[in-house]
Enzyme design. Structure first.
Site, short mmCIF file in Angstrom:
data_model
loop_
_atom_site.label_atom_id
_atom_site.label_comp_id
_atom_site.label_asym_id
_atom_site.label_seq_id
_atom_site.Cartn_x
_atom_site.Cartn_y
_atom_site.Cartn_z
N GLN A 177 0.84 -1.22 0.00
CA GLN A 177 0.00 0.00 0.00
C GLN A 177 0.87 1.26 0.00
O GLN A 177 0.48 2.29 -0.58
CB GLN A 177 -1.02 0.00 1.15
CG GLN A 177 -0.45 -0.02 2.56
CD GLN A 177 -0.20 -1.44 3.07
OE1 GLN A 177 0.00 -2.38 2.30
NE2 GLN A 177 -0.18 -1.60 4.39
N ASN A 225 10.09 -6.62 1.73
CA ASN A 225 9.74 -8.04 1.58
C ASN A 225 9.16 -8.27 0.19
O ASN A 225 9.13 -7.38 -0.65
CB ASN A 225 8.77 -8.46 2.68
CG ASN A 225 7.47 -7.65 2.63
OD1 ASN A 225 7.13 -7.05 1.61
ND2 ASN A 225 6.74 -7.64 3.73
N SER A 228 19.89 -10.84 -0.37
CA SER A 228 21.26 -10.36 -0.24
C SER A 228 22.26 -11.52 -0.35
O SER A 228 21.93 -12.67 -0.07
CB SER A 228 21.41 -9.65 1.10
OG SER A 228 22.60 -8.92 1.14
N GLN A 248 26.52 -11.99 6.45
CA GLN A 248 25.56 -12.16 5.36
C GLN A 248 24.47 -13.14 5.76
O GLN A 248 23.29 -12.90 5.51
CB GLN A 248 26.30 -12.65 4.12
CG GLN A 248 25.48 -12.55 2.87
CD GLN A 248 25.01 -11.13 2.64
OE1 GLN A 248 25.79 -10.19 2.66
NE2 GLN A 248 23.72 -10.93 2.47
N HIS A 260 21.31 -12.08 7.68
CA HIS A 260 20.33 -11.18 7.06
C HIS A 260 18.96 -11.83 6.93
O HIS A 260 17.93 -11.22 7.24
CB HIS A 260 20.79 -10.72 5.68
CG HIS A 260 21.48 -9.40 5.70
ND1 HIS A 260 20.87 -8.26 6.13
CD2 HIS A 260 22.74 -9.05 5.36
CE1 HIS A 260 21.72 -7.25 6.04
NE2 HIS A 260 22.88 -7.70 5.60
N GLU A 283 26.54 -9.62 -5.32
CA GLU A 283 26.22 -8.29 -4.79
C GLU A 283 27.44 -7.73 -4.04
O GLU A 283 27.89 -6.63 -4.29
CB GLU A 283 25.02 -8.41 -3.85
CG GLU A 283 24.57 -7.11 -3.23
CD GLU A 283 23.56 -7.31 -2.11
OE1 GLU A 283 23.37 -8.47 -1.66
OE2 GLU A 283 22.97 -6.31 -1.65
N HIS A 284 27.93 -8.52 -3.07
CA HIS A 284 29.15 -8.15 -2.33
C HIS A 284 30.25 -9.14 -2.66
O HIS A 284 30.02 -10.34 -2.64
CB HIS A 284 28.91 -8.21 -0.81
CG HIS A 284 27.77 -7.38 -0.33
ND1 HIS A 284 26.52 -7.91 -0.11
CD2 HIS A 284 27.68 -6.07 -0.03
CE1 HIS A 284 25.70 -6.95 0.32
NE2 HIS A 284 26.38 -5.82 0.38
N ASP A 296 28.26 -1.65 4.51
CA ASP A 296 26.85 -1.64 4.89
C ASP A 296 26.49 -0.37 5.65
O ASP A 296 25.35 0.09 5.60
CB ASP A 296 26.51 -2.85 5.77
CG ASP A 296 26.47 -4.14 4.97
OD1 ASP A 296 26.34 -4.06 3.74
OD2 ASP A 296 26.57 -5.22 5.59
N GLU A 299 17.29 7.44 -45.10
CA GLU A 299 16.29 6.84 -44.20
C GLU A 299 14.86 7.23 -44.62
O GLU A 299 13.91 6.96 -43.89
CB GLU A 299 16.57 7.24 -42.74
CG GLU A 299 17.78 6.52 -42.15
CD GLU A 299 17.87 6.61 -40.63
OE1 GLU A 299 17.03 7.28 -40.01
OE2 GLU A 299 18.80 5.97 -40.07
N HIS A 326 12.92 15.58 -42.24
CA HIS A 326 14.17 15.72 -41.48
C HIS A 326 15.23 16.41 -42.35
O HIS A 326 15.98 17.24 -41.86
CB HIS A 326 14.70 14.34 -41.07
CG HIS A 326 13.99 13.74 -39.89
ND1 HIS A 326 12.67 13.37 -39.93
CD2 HIS A 326 14.42 13.46 -38.63
CE1 HIS A 326 12.33 12.88 -38.75
NE2 HIS A 326 13.37 12.92 -37.94
#
Lengths: 430, 430
Positions: B186, B209, B233, B255, B258, B322-323, B356, B410, B415
């Site tokens: 929402q 999430n 992650s 890690q 997480h 990612e890391h 981080d 073209e 143009h």
């Protein structure tokens, strides 16, 4: 063109609305193409090429012989023009290279970014009567400057199974070797999943009809990136009494001839100028080969009389045009006020067609209001910026407690430990 | 952690697979939330907040009194830590500002880019037990450097209708005034469409999430941009015999804590080291408050023995983490070989938790293999780069014929005309 006089700000929203695009119906059809190409590879591509392009192909890949043939078919004058344009595009996009800057944020803590090319990219070039070799330049040149390893170009074959010579010449000029005769959503599917002949890519670039643009949106679901969301091309021109009616009319018509859904907006602080432009538009329109297309586009287009150039700039920012032409006195003094636009053309001698072909700027730009939240294609579109950090013993001593306190407050104790263990080790070290 | 010894390159693909995310089921539910919020605005937000967060709210917006209260609740030590981190983040992201470079591509043809802030941005900060105030820094600071006009922050309220004090303190510190008590899909719907209280935005940033991340994907259909596609992650660590088992184990566990779907990959050229690490992991794991989460994450994690550090780098590029932590001798000498990664940590004293929280680099990074085609969040994420061109009379004379030839090839005659008319005018001018 319909004229609107001094609209209230509350009316701007409806004046800025783009024609609705109904893509919902295409999705299920394109999902089927994706599934076929994923499961049957080249066989599916050949099937769809026969079905949609009416040609049976043995080889999907353009051969070296075909490239040589194309080389002989392109007139020298066009070759020279493409070369000059490519040099300008190369100069401007090369200037977008970023130098490595190492920043010491805290004593002993060094941070920087390095650019890396996206390794595998796909370029889609539409077919049809007009061969868009200029788009090959606009996407291929930054890709080669970035150092993309594998560049695959897809374009639909004509009834004879050929790709337009100007497209092949241009691709060859900038070093693109992997050219495939496949178009439509099946081309996007091939680049998304890979087939026996066509390699899977990481990012897909290029314009196309609704099938192609819907397919590109769908490709996002399979971890492929795309250049920018698509929409019909558009121009907004701001003109005052210093602008030349013939020039402005020709710019409006450049946009209108693109397609029946092209958007043309003219803003002025002078009713006289708007009237003069409309007369000039009619005059030039009569001579155009694509006048039927331009006529329909002009029907949906608007000229809007506003109280001042400043108000016109505000309206333009609200509309967020793909192309913005400032055909006004001291155009450059207004650039600071422009907040939303794809590419901006200043003064009487900067027609949109210069940027479409040869000035050096990119012509792949955000349409449909996306200039509010997206940039046009640039060298950035072909690279990732990786951050690096090198923390010395001094650095972790300086920064350690900060990290510990923050990690603890976020209840991530292993994050804290990663620092505490190192600090303890250094204490024992001394 | 499951160990794999000397896998063949053909086995890399399956070793690099991420856990599948099933989002299909959420979509219809979230579409309903979108439709409710679009049609009923604040009323719908309050309804969903009561339903999902179990709290009845009168005001969605956080009041100044609440911000003052929060200010008193945050311990001084944490305040100082947040301030130091924010200075580093500000230094590094400020260094990403681009200076205007005017390029004369052809005599009389001037092209350049100017950065403009995305005007309206939304930042989503998840709720839950751990308050992610660090993400407020990572998204809010570059937004303020870029000059985004309207920054709206949404975060779900707790059962007492409050937002965590550390989040409010941090937002206030960097100048974010519009903070709204709304979470989940929402909140994303509110930022997408706008409500009576919450303004519509151009781009949405922040983690969440599966409801939130699916909602962000859906927002793309309504001309809103998002930061990067989401995924769990992950860290990949390359270690050799010079790395310290306690350090590497603590990084792996950072890690793993997480979430249960976190991905941890350890690569080494030494079986001995892998064995030592596993013993150390067990030792440290036993002490962690979030050990139950970390245990599950470790079950899905892999340690892989490879023949050399070079092979490990190749594997890492294939995985696109990612890391990436290079806990190896002369780590910096390997940076050139890294082609796909979000953020890289060099040497024994650069733990992931530094990035981080406080080194200065951004922690909003591409997961799920997206490091192949996306950059992490940076100042670039909050701006558009608009191209400008100013062509003089000399410029159009130099460039005119090139544009005419290309436009004609073209088949875009309007143009071509836009240039021809100007060239003719200049001829008559002389």
């Amino acid at each position: 063109m319909k004229q609107f006089n001094y609209p209230k700000v509350s009316e701007w929203k409806s004046l800025c609305e783009r024609p609705l695009q109904n893509q919902e119906n295409l999705e299920s059809q394109i999902k089927e193409v994706f599934s076929e190409v994923k499961n049957n590879g080249d066989k599916a591509l050949k099937f769809f090429t026969e079905k949609f392009d009416n040609v049976i192909l043995n080889d999907l890949k353009v051969s070296e012989i075909e490239v040589d043939e194309a080389n002989n078919l392109v007139p020298d004058e066009l070759k020279s023009a493409i070369k000059l344009a490519s040099e300008n595009i190369r100069k401007f996009h090369s200037s977008q290279q970023e130098e490595k800057k190492i920043i010491e944020t805290t004593e002993g803590v060094f941070c920087w970014r390095e650019n890396r090319a996206i390794e595998n990219i796909g370029i889609y070039i539409p077919g049809g009567t007009a061969p868009l070799f200029s788009t090959v330049l606009m996407l291929g040149i930054p890709a080669t400057i970035a150092g993309c390893k594998n560049i695959s170009l897809c374009s639909p074959p004509d009834k004879n199974g050929k790709i337009n010579p100007a497209i092949l010449f241009t691709a060859n000029l900038i070093g693109i070797k992997n050219i495939f005769k496949v178009g439509g959503s099946q081309a996007i599917a091939a680049l998304t999943f890979g087939t026996e002949t066509i390699p899977k890519v990481d990012k897909i670039f290029g314009p196309g009809n609704q099938y192609v643009t819907t397919a590109k949106q769908l490709a996002l679901n399979y971890n492929v990136a795309i250049d920018i969301p698509a929409g019909p091309s558009e121009v907004l021109i701001i003109a005052d009494e210093t602008s030349v009616p013939e020039f402005v009319a020709s710019d409006l018509l450049s946009q209108a001839e693109h397609g029946t859904d092209s958007q043309v907006i003219l803003l002025s602080n002078s009713d006289k100028i708007i009237k003069e432009f409309n007369i000039e538009i009619e005059k030039q329109l009569a001579e155009l080969p694509r006048k039927e297309i331009a006529k329909i586009a002009l029907k949906n287009s608007k000229s809007i009389l506003l109280s001042s150039i400043d108000e016109a700039i505000n309206f333009s920012n609200y509309y967020a045009p793909e192309h913005l032409i400032l055909a006004i006195e001291n155009a450059e003094s207004f650039t600071n006020k422009i907040t939303n636009a794809g590419s901006v053309f200043l003064g009487n001698y900067s027609p949109e067609s210069a940027g479409d072909y040869a000035s050096g700027t990119n012509h792949t730009l955000p349409t449909n209001g996306f200039a509010k939240n997206y940039s046009g294609v640039s060298l950035d579109s072909f690279v990732k910026k990786i951050t690096f950090q090198n923390i010395t013993k001094t650095g972790i001593k300086n920064l350690g407690q900060t990290i510990e306190v923050m990690a603890e407050a976020e209840e991530l104790i292993a994050h804290k430990n990663a620092v505490s263990i190192r600090l303890k080790y250094l204490e024992n070290d001394n």
